[in-house]
Design a protein around this motif. Structure first.
Motif, PDB file in Angstrom:
ATOM      1  N   SER A 136       0.858  -1.188   0.000  1.00 46.00           N
ATOM      2  CA  SER A 136       0.000   0.000   0.000  1.00 46.00           C
ATOM      3  C   SER A 136       0.884   1.224   0.000  1.00 46.00           C
ATOM      4  O   SER A 136       1.984   1.219   0.535  1.00 46.00           O
ATOM      5  N   GLY A 137       0.394   2.282  -0.623  1.00 46.53           N
ATOM      6  CA  GLY A 137       1.158   3.513  -0.673  1.00 46.53           C
ATOM      7  C   GLY A 137       2.154   3.572  -1.811  1.00 46.53           C
ATOM      8  O   GLY A 137       2.810   4.603  -2.002  1.00 46.53           O
ATOM      9  N   PHE A 138       2.291   2.477  -2.549  1.00 44.21           N
ATOM     10  CA  PHE A 138       3.186   2.473  -3.691  1.00 44.21           C
ATOM     11  C   PHE A 138       2.811   1.303  -4.583  1.00 44.21           C
ATOM     12  O   PHE A 138       2.069   0.409  -4.177  1.00 44.21           O
ATOM     13  N   THR A 139       3.326   1.314  -5.796  1.00 45.79           N
ATOM     14  CA  THR A 139       3.036   0.230  -6.736  1.00 45.79           C
ATOM     15  C   THR A 139       4.252  -0.674  -6.840  1.00 45.79           C
ATOM     16  O   THR A 139       5.376  -0.224  -7.049  1.00 45.79           O
ATOM     17  N   LEU A 140       4.003  -1.963  -6.701  1.00 46.99           N
ATOM     18  CA  LEU A 140       5.082  -2.936  -6.677  1.00 46.99           C
ATOM     19  C   LEU A 140       5.771  -3.098  -8.018  1.00 46.99           C
ATOM     20  O   LEU A 140       6.896  -3.606  -8.065  1.00 46.99           O
ATOM     21  N   ASP A 141       5.130  -2.695  -9.105  1.00 52.00           N
ATOM     22  CA  ASP A 141       5.708  -2.999 -10.418  1.00 52.00           C
ATOM     23  C   ASP A 141       7.009  -2.260 -10.688  1.00 52.00           C
ATOM     24  O   ASP A 141       7.700  -2.564 -11.658  1.00 52.00           O
ATOM     25  N   LYS A 142       7.374  -1.340  -9.827  1.00 54.30           N
ATOM     26  CA  LYS A 142       8.633  -0.617 -10.002  1.00 54.30           C
ATOM     27  C   LYS A 142       9.796  -1.294  -9.279  1.00 54.30           C
ATOM     28  O   LYS A 142      10.946  -0.863  -9.415  1.00 54.30           O
ATOM     29  N   TYR A 143       9.518  -2.364  -8.535  1.00 57.05           N
ATOM     30  CA  TYR A 143      10.495  -2.935  -7.615  1.00 57.05           C
ATOM     31  C   TYR A 143      10.831  -4.390  -7.919  1.00 57.05           C
ATOM     32  O   TYR A 143       9.992  -5.160  -8.402  1.00 57.05           O
ATOM     33  N   GLY A 144      12.091  -4.761  -7.593  1.00 52.01           N
ATOM     34  CA  GLY A 144      12.396  -6.155  -7.400  1.00 52.01           C
ATOM     35  C   GLY A 144      11.846  -6.578  -6.045  1.00 52.01           C
ATOM     36  O   GLY A 144      11.813  -5.764  -5.107  1.00 52.01           O
ATOM     37  N   ALA A 202      10.014  -8.107   0.964  1.00 49.79           N
ATOM     38  CA  ALA A 202      10.802  -6.894   0.815  1.00 49.79           C
ATOM     39  C   ALA A 202      10.792  -6.435  -0.633  1.00 49.79           C
ATOM     40  O   ALA A 202      10.588  -7.237  -1.549  1.00 49.79           O
ATOM     41  N   ALA A 203      11.042  -5.150  -0.805  1.00 46.43           N
ATOM     42  CA  ALA A 203      11.113  -4.546  -2.131  1.00 46.43           C
ATOM     43  C   ALA A 203      12.399  -3.752  -2.244  1.00 46.43           C
ATOM     44  O   ALA A 203      12.871  -3.159  -1.263  1.00 46.43           O
ATOM     45  N   GLY A 204      12.964  -3.733  -3.445  1.00 43.37           N
ATOM     46  CA  GLY A 204      14.215  -3.018  -3.629  1.00 43.37           C
ATOM     47  C   GLY A 204      14.306  -2.381  -4.999  1.00 43.37           C
ATOM     48  O   GLY A 204      13.753  -2.898  -5.974  1.00 43.37           O
ATOM     49  N   LEU A 205      15.048  -1.261  -5.044  1.00 42.68           N
ATOM     50  CA  LEU A 205      15.287  -0.557  -6.300  1.00 42.68           C
ATOM     51  C   LEU A 205      16.714  -0.701  -6.774  1.00 42.68           C
ATOM     52  O   LEU A 205      17.067  -0.174  -7.834  1.00 42.68           O
ATOM     53  N   HIS A 206      17.536  -1.395  -5.975  1.00 43.78           N
ATOM     54  CA  HIS A 206      18.909  -1.648  -6.410  1.00 43.78           C
ATOM     55  C   HIS A 206      18.862  -2.467  -7.700  1.00 43.78           C
ATOM     56  O   HIS A 206      17.992  -3.320  -7.872  1.00 43.78           O
ATOM     57  N   LEU A 221      16.273  -5.360  -8.900  1.00 45.16           N
ATOM     58  CA  LEU A 221      15.417  -5.165 -10.073  1.00 45.16           C
ATOM     59  C   LEU A 221      15.592  -6.305 -11.075  1.00 45.16           C
ATOM     60  O   LEU A 221      14.628  -6.746 -11.695  1.00 45.16           O
ATOM     61  N   ALA A 222      16.824  -6.771 -11.217  1.00 41.47           N
ATOM     62  CA  ALA A 222      17.113  -7.829 -12.182  1.00 41.47           C
ATOM     63  C   ALA A 222      16.922  -9.213 -11.596  1.00 41.47           C
ATOM     64  O   ALA A 222      17.002 -10.205 -12.332  1.00 41.47           O
ATOM     65  N   GLY A 223      16.706  -9.300 -10.287  1.00 40.33           N
ATOM     66  CA  GLY A 223      16.528 -10.602  -9.649  1.00 40.33           C
ATOM     67  C   GLY A 223      17.788 -11.449  -9.663  1.00 40.33           C
ATOM     68  O   GLY A 223      17.724 -12.674  -9.688  1.00 40.33           O
ATOM     69  N   LEU A 224      18.937 -10.793  -9.624  1.00 41.83           N
ATOM     70  CA  LEU A 224      20.192 -11.520  -9.791  1.00 41.83           C
ATOM     71  C   LEU A 224      20.677 -12.201  -8.527  1.00 41.83           C
ATOM     72  O   LEU A 224      21.367 -13.218  -8.597  1.00 41.83           O
ATOM     73  N   ARG A 225      20.362 -11.597  -7.409  1.00 39.59           N
ATOM     74  CA  ARG A 225      20.849 -12.164  -6.161  1.00 39.59           C
ATOM     75  C   ARG A 225      19.867 -11.844  -5.042  1.00 39.59           C
ATOM     76  O   ARG A 225      19.417 -10.700  -4.898  1.00 39.59           O
ATOM     77  N   CYS A 226      19.593 -12.845  -4.226  1.00 43.10           N
ATOM     78  CA  CYS A 226      18.587 -12.674  -3.177  1.00 43.10           C
ATOM     79  C   CYS A 226      19.289 -12.436  -1.848  1.00 43.10           C
ATOM     80  O   CYS A 226      19.376 -13.336  -1.019  1.00 43.10           O
ATOM     81  N   SER A 227      19.776 -11.224  -1.682  1.00 45.17           N
ATOM     82  CA  SER A 227      20.463 -10.855  -0.442  1.00 45.17           C
ATOM     83  C   SER A 227      19.764  -9.653   0.170  1.00 45.17           C
ATOM     84  O   SER A 227      19.383  -8.725  -0.547  1.00 45.17           O
ATOM     85  N   PRO A 228      19.604  -9.628   1.500  1.00 40.93           N
ATOM     86  CA  PRO A 228      18.895  -8.498   2.133  1.00 40.93           C
ATOM     87  C   PRO A 228      19.510  -7.140   1.834  1.00 40.93           C
ATOM     88  O   PRO A 228      18.798  -6.128   1.892  1.00 40.93           O
ATOM     89  N   VAL A 229      20.798  -7.095   1.527  1.00 35.99           N
ATOM     90  CA  VAL A 229      21.465  -5.799   1.341  1.00 35.99           C
ATOM     91  C   VAL A 229      20.912  -5.026   0.150  1.00 35.99           C
ATOM     92  O   VAL A 229      21.101  -3.811   0.061  1.00 35.99           O
ATOM     93  N   TYR A 230      20.239  -5.704  -0.769  1.00 36.81           N
ATOM     94  CA  TYR A 230      19.732  -5.050  -1.977  1.00 36.81           C
ATOM     95  C   TYR A 230      18.274  -4.612  -1.840  1.00 36.81           C
ATOM     96  O   TYR A 230      17.700  -4.103  -2.801  1.00 36.81           O
TER      97      TYR A 230
END
Length: 128
Positions: A25-33, A97-101, A105-114
């Motif tokens: 809520s408050g944002f659209t997920l389609d912009k995020y990994g 979680a959502a990220g803009l790193h 965005l590319a789904g390359l690595r599933c690490s919390p830091v991104y």
């Protein structure tokens, strides 16, 4: 402010299934990994599964491959984690979680830091 509502956790017997949902809520997920992470007592938070912004790339922790499936529904602004053949070692608090790193965005690595925006967590307990 970015907010998530997580649901679907609970107590399940070994071999059972659960489906976690995370609605934004408050944002659209389609912009995020997007990703699912978990943290068991006394352990660090670990990546379970992540999905790229376009949904075309997914990755999974070795411990859940073949049992868990991540998906996203941008129209519903929701990300899901289908968990099958659950084991006691899957017991943990699960976070979306959502990220803009670019890595997220590319789904390359599933690490919390991104990932920078987090849900409140939902408890999953696998026990007989």
């Amino acid at each position: 402010q970015l907010q998530f509502v997580e649901s679907g956790g609970g107590l399940v017997q070994p071999g059972g299934s659960l489906r976690l949902s995370c609605a934004a809520s408050g944002f659209t997920l389609d912009k995020y990994g997007l990703g699912w992470f978990r943290q068991a007592p006394g352990k660090e938070r670990e990546g379970v599964s992540c999905i790229s912004r376009d949904g075309g790339t997914t990755n999974y922790a070795d411990s859940v491959k073949g049992r868990f499936t991540i998906s996203r529904d941008n129209a519903r602004n929701t990300v899901y984690l289908q968990m099958n053949s659950l084991k006691p070692e899957d017991t943990a608090i699960y976070y979306c979680a959502a990220g803009l790193h670019i890595i997220a965005l590319a789904g390359l690595r599933c690490s919390p830091v991104y990932f920078s925006s987090w849900g409140q967590g939902t408890q999953v307990t696998v026990s007989s």
